[in-house]
Design an enzyme around this catalytic site. Structure first.
Site, PDB file in Angstrom:
ATOM      1  N   CYS A 102       1.023  -1.116  -0.033  1.00  0.00           N
ATOM      2  CA  CYS A 102      -0.008  -0.129  -0.029  1.00  0.00           C
ATOM      3  C   CYS A 102       1.065   1.302   0.052  1.00  0.00           C
ATOM      4  O   CYS A 102       1.739   1.258   0.881  1.00  0.00           O
ATOM      5  CB  CYS A 102      -1.002  -0.064   1.140  1.00  0.00           C
ATOM      6  N   CYS A 151       0.571   3.330   3.181  1.00  0.00           N
ATOM      7  CA  CYS A 151       1.126   2.733   4.366  1.00  0.00           C
ATOM      8  C   CYS A 151       2.713   2.873   4.228  1.00  0.00           C
ATOM      9  O   CYS A 151       3.400   2.972   5.236  1.00  0.00           O
ATOM     10  CB  CYS A 151       0.777   1.158   4.325  1.00  0.00           C
ATOM     11  N   ASP A 182       0.133  16.637  -1.421  1.00  0.00           N
ATOM     12  CA  ASP A 182       0.072  15.745  -2.503  1.00  0.00           C
ATOM     13  C   ASP A 182       0.993  15.819  -3.665  1.00  0.00           C
ATOM     14  O   ASP A 182       1.356  17.227  -3.677  1.00  0.00           O
ATOM     15  CB  ASP A 182      -1.466  16.007  -3.251  1.00  0.00           C
ATOM     16  N   HIS A 213      -4.670   1.006   8.151  1.00  0.00           N
ATOM     17  CA  HIS A 213      -5.226   0.666   6.709  1.00  0.00           C
ATOM     18  C   HIS A 213      -6.647   0.357   6.502  1.00  0.00           C
ATOM     19  O   HIS A 213      -7.105  -0.606   7.237  1.00  0.00           O
ATOM     20  CB  HIS A 213      -4.302  -0.292   6.277  1.00  0.00           C
ATOM     21  N   HIS A 273      -6.064   3.317  -0.125  1.00  0.00           N
ATOM     22  CA  HIS A 273      -6.003   3.440   1.499  1.00  0.00           C
ATOM     23  C   HIS A 273      -6.739   4.862   1.729  1.00  0.00           C
ATOM     24  O   HIS A 273      -6.586   5.826   0.894  1.00  0.00           O
ATOM     25  CB  HIS A 273      -4.462   3.860   1.815  1.00  0.00           C
ATOM     26  N   HIS A 314      -8.162   8.135   2.138  1.00  0.00           N
ATOM     27  CA  HIS A 314      -7.664   9.537   2.166  1.00  0.00           C
ATOM     28  C   HIS A 314      -8.577  10.578   2.038  1.00  0.00           C
ATOM     29  O   HIS A 314      -9.764  10.289   1.021  1.00  0.00           O
ATOM     30  CB  HIS A 314      -6.606   9.438   1.281  1.00  0.00           C
TER      31      HIS A 314
HETATM   32  P1  DGP Z   1      -7.136   9.596  -5.574  1.00  0.00           P
HETATM   33  O1  DGP Z   1      -7.134   9.545  -6.960  1.00  0.00           O
HETATM   34  O2  DGP Z   1      -8.448  10.134  -4.706  1.00  0.00           O
HETATM   35  O3  DGP Z   1      -6.746   8.074  -5.102  1.00  0.00           O
HETATM   36  O4  DGP Z   1      -5.790  10.372  -4.811  1.00  0.00           O
HETATM   37  C1  DGP Z   1      -4.536   9.889  -4.497  1.00  0.00           C
HETATM   38  C2  DGP Z   1      -3.440  11.000  -4.633  1.00  0.00           C
HETATM   39  O5  DGP Z   1      -2.342  10.500  -4.131  1.00  0.00           O
HETATM   40  C3  DGP Z   1      -3.372  11.791  -5.811  1.00  0.00           C
HETATM   41  O6  DGP Z   1      -3.723  12.852  -5.845  1.00  0.00           O
HETATM   42  C4  DGP Z   1      -1.757  11.760  -5.985  1.00  0.00           C
HETATM   43  C5  DGP Z   1      -1.275  11.331  -4.794  1.00  0.00           C
HETATM   44  N1  DGP Z   1      -0.042  10.572  -4.760  1.00  0.00           N
HETATM   45  C6  DGP Z   1       0.287   9.498  -5.434  1.00  0.00           C
HETATM   46  N2  DGP Z   1       1.313   8.907  -5.145  1.00  0.00           N
HETATM   47  C7  DGP Z   1       1.870   9.844  -4.220  1.00  0.00           C
HETATM   48  C8  DGP Z   1       3.181   9.917  -3.590  1.00  0.00           C
HETATM   49  O7  DGP Z   1       3.834   9.015  -3.820  1.00  0.00           O
HETATM   50  N3  DGP Z   1       3.498  11.049  -2.658  1.00  0.00           N
HETATM   51  C9  DGP Z   1       2.370  12.051  -2.339  1.00  0.00           C
HETATM   52  N4  DGP Z   1       2.728  12.748  -1.526  1.00  0.00           N
HETATM   53  N5  DGP Z   1       1.240  11.901  -3.189  1.00  0.00           N
HETATM   54  C10 DGP Z   1       0.957  10.846  -4.060  1.00  0.00           C
END
Ligand code: DGP
Length: 113
Positions: A4, A7, A30, A46, A97, A99
């Site tokens: 995950c 995680c 993000d 989780h 996960h 969020h």
């Molecule tokens: P969702 O599409 O609602 O599942 O949003 C997932 C978000 O996670 C997306 O806006 C980009 C963010 N994201 C993906 N990988 C990473 C990462 O490695 N680090 C960070 N900080 N954010 C990430």
């Protein structure tokens, strides 16, 4: 939970820009911000998505909501912000996960979708 992404971020295996942490919640910026302020708030336990929140305690869920309010205050989002939780494929959830996105720092679209 193995494999995950969030995680792994929580465990420090993948770096993140932390903005908030307490016993139940972690929050970080993000990687692909869609607004000047774009923060992800996750429960430390989780849980795959909103569809599985029966597996979460009321304390953990309320901790997420209280953290959102605290973060919005810390980030000075006085003029407003949006909280989004994508659940499942139709909502384009990409990380399984639970969020909450906090989006703010500019006038957001008046359409939800
Ligand atoms: P969702 O599409 O609602 O599942 O949003 C997932 C978000 O996670 C997306 O806006 C980009 C963010 N994201 C993906 N990988 C990473 C990462 O490695 N680090 C960070 N900080 N954010 C990430």
């Amino acid at each position: 939970m193995e494999n995950c992404l969030f995680c792994k971020i929580l465990a420090g295996e993948i770096p993140s820009a932390k903005v908030y942490e307490d016993d139940a919640v972690y929050a970080f910026r993000d990687i692909h911000p869609q607004a000047p302020t774009h923060i992800l708030v996750i429960p430390k336990k989780h849980i795959a998505s909103m569809a599985e929140i029966d597996q979460a305690s009321d304390a953990d869920l309320s901790a997420c909501l209280r953290a959102i309010r605290t973060i919005a205050e810390n980030e000075k989002l006085e003029s407003g912000y949006r909280v989004v939780s994508n659940c499942g494929p139709d909502a384009c959830q990409s990380v399984p996960h639970l969020h909450f996105h906090i989006l703010g720092g500019r006038k957001l679209s008046d359409t939800m979708v």
